[in-house]
Motif scaffolding. Sequence first.
Motif, PDB file in Angstrom:
ATOM      1  N   ILE A 102      -3.042   6.552  -0.181  1.00  0.00           N
ATOM      2  CA  ILE A 102      -4.084   6.392   0.839  1.00  0.00           C
ATOM      3  C   ILE A 102      -3.417   5.910   2.126  1.00  0.00           C
ATOM      4  CG2 ILE A 102      -6.222   5.202   1.450  1.00  0.00           C
ATOM      5  CD1 ILE A 102      -6.606   4.669  -1.572  1.00  0.00           C
ATOM      6  N   GLN A 103      -3.864   6.408   3.270  1.00  0.00           N
ATOM      7  CA  GLN A 103      -3.378   5.882   4.534  1.00  0.00           C
ATOM      8  C   GLN A 103      -4.140   4.604   4.837  1.00  0.00           C
ATOM      9  OE1 GLN A 103      -3.280   8.604   7.829  1.00  0.00           O
ATOM     10  NE2 GLN A 103      -2.910   6.996   9.342  1.00  0.00           N
ATOM     11  N   ASN A 104      -3.479   3.470   4.651  1.00  0.00           N
ATOM     12  CA  ASN A 104      -4.116   2.176   4.868  1.00  0.00           C
ATOM     13  C   ASN A 104      -3.080   1.176   5.344  1.00  0.00           C
ATOM     14  OD1 ASN A 104      -2.713   1.884   2.479  1.00  0.00           O
ATOM     15  ND2 ASN A 104      -4.505   1.615   1.179  1.00  0.00           N
ATOM     16  N   GLY A 105      -3.494  -0.068   5.465  1.00  0.00           N
ATOM     17  CA  GLY A 105      -2.586  -1.070   6.008  1.00  0.00           C
ATOM     18  C   GLY A 105      -2.141  -0.659   7.403  1.00  0.00           C
ATOM     19  N   ASP A 106      -0.826  -0.757   7.642  1.00  0.00           N
ATOM     20  CA  ASP A 106      -0.291  -0.361   8.953  1.00  0.00           C
ATOM     21  C   ASP A 106       0.383   1.002   8.895  1.00  0.00           C
ATOM     22  OD1 ASP A 106       1.859  -1.056   7.401  1.00  0.00           O
ATOM     23  OD2 ASP A 106       2.841  -2.296   8.931  1.00  0.00           O
ATOM     24  N   GLU A 107       0.077   1.781   7.865  1.00  0.00           N
ATOM     25  CA  GLU A 107       0.692   3.098   7.715  1.00  0.00           C
ATOM     26  C   GLU A 107       0.263   4.044   8.835  1.00  0.00           C
ATOM     27  OE1 GLU A 107       0.621   2.898   2.811  1.00  0.00           O
ATOM     28  OE2 GLU A 107      -0.592   4.366   3.895  1.00  0.00           O
ATOM     29  N   THR A 153       0.819  -1.217   0.000  1.00  0.00           N
ATOM     30  CA  THR A 153       0.000   0.000   0.000  1.00  0.00           C
ATOM     31  C   THR A 153       0.847   1.259   0.000  1.00  0.00           C
ATOM     32  OG1 THR A 153      -0.072   0.106   2.416  1.00  0.00           O
ATOM     33  CG2 THR A 153      -1.781  -1.194   1.315  1.00  0.00           C
ATOM     34  N   ASP A 210       1.088   6.708   2.881  1.00  0.00           N
ATOM     35  CA  ASP A 210       2.191   5.959   2.288  1.00  0.00           C
ATOM     36  C   ASP A 210       3.473   6.020   3.118  1.00  0.00           C
ATOM     37  OD1 ASP A 210       0.530   5.239   0.247  1.00  0.00           O
ATOM     38  OD2 ASP A 210       1.234   6.761  -1.146  1.00  0.00           O
TER      39      ASP A 210
END
Length: 472
Positions: A67-72, A62, A76
């Motif tokens: 986009i702020q997603n996953g474990d961010e 990601t 990014d």
Amino acid sequence: MKKLLLSALAIVALAFTSCTNDDEPPIAEATATCNDGIQNQGETGVDCGGPNCQPCTVATATCDDGIQNGDETGVDIGGSCAEIITVSGEISADTTWTADNIYILAGKVVVGVGKTLTIEPGTIIKGKAGSGSLASALIVQRGSKIMAVGTAEKPIIFTSEEDNIGVGQTAGTNLDETARGKWGGLIVLGRATGSFKNDVTEVQIEGIPADDTFGLYGPGDALNDDDNSGEMEYISIRHGGALIGEGNEINGLTLGSVGRGTKINHIEVVGNVDDGIEFFGGTVDASNLVVWAQGDDGLDIDQAYSGTIDNSLVIAGEASDHAFEIDGPEGSITGSFTLQNTTIVGSATAADGEYADYRSNAMGTTKNIYAIGFQAGKDVELDANDVAQNFLDGKLTFEAWQVVGFNNSIFSEKVLKDDAGNDVQSTIILDPTFTERAATWTTQVTAGAETVGADLSVFSWTYAYAKTGLSF
């Protein structure tokens, strides 16, 4: 085949239940979703995880999707993506900043004497907000080096911590060219010639408090016009100009007595409170410069700067003052600049928005200038007798100006005034006047018909190009 197998298993299951307890409910058929390319039926990833598939073993990438997603922890960045590294104080060893991280300047970050800071192409550096002694800036002091060599595809970007730009990006979405003063700027200092008041050999750079000795520039006891502070190429500096004291802000790029051994080209400054790029003395050459929407002057020359500035573009904003502000030597040492092949774009709304101001014993040559977009009544001025005398003596010269909408009438000789605004000098360029003489180097042209000015094709990598298309 998979569906046939499941059907067969279902038939066997029904047959088995019919032979046992008829009152027990049938076993529900498991839905096969593990090869349909869709995250569904409780899967935690595409065709993986959940009750029917194997657990996901590879984290979804990601780090470049904006986009702020996953474990961010940001857009990014953070988690399994780029690390956010906060830097403060002195860089006391040779250091490399890499493009897979974001670096945060917390206060003054100073490259130590004898040390080199290397910055990889595409690296993003963000400055924290703050003013006065808390203003953030990167300072390459005398005797240190910066090797910041980006590319057109991967420029090095200095910006504000507020900017939501992420790793691998060349622009964020929440700040524009009108966002100024969010952090400090980039300051590079050397030991080349400078002409200072009282003929001292070193002085404190503008924008750094007087008690910070890493802010000294000038030869001191080791004059070196070939001084080498490193290389700076394809760098964009945005949203800077933090206030140090009353009327004292940091420029986007400040160069103090930088020597000709330093390489400076393809530099952009956007939305700075004070000047875009200022040369305090020094002998360094600089080329392919862009300044957009500065709060004061675009290109500023002081203290007998004696290099060449070639192929530049200044685009005024609503808060801009002059495209050029040129001052000369302050001491007995003299020097002469060359400013050439430059396009200057005025603002239709700026309260000031002048072409240029030549002041304080200015010496040098300004040639091959294309000017467009300036309001009526704006001028190129010699602001006192000392500058006018340099013009008469051939120490200050002008060549090949092409101006859209106006002619040599934009060139004006002014004189000193007292505090009440009364003239305390008389003009000295007479018969013909400075304005009349300007007809020899000034041509009125229509937009697009110019034959001088900057080669704009080299600026396609810039933020200014991305936002304006350089259409004037």
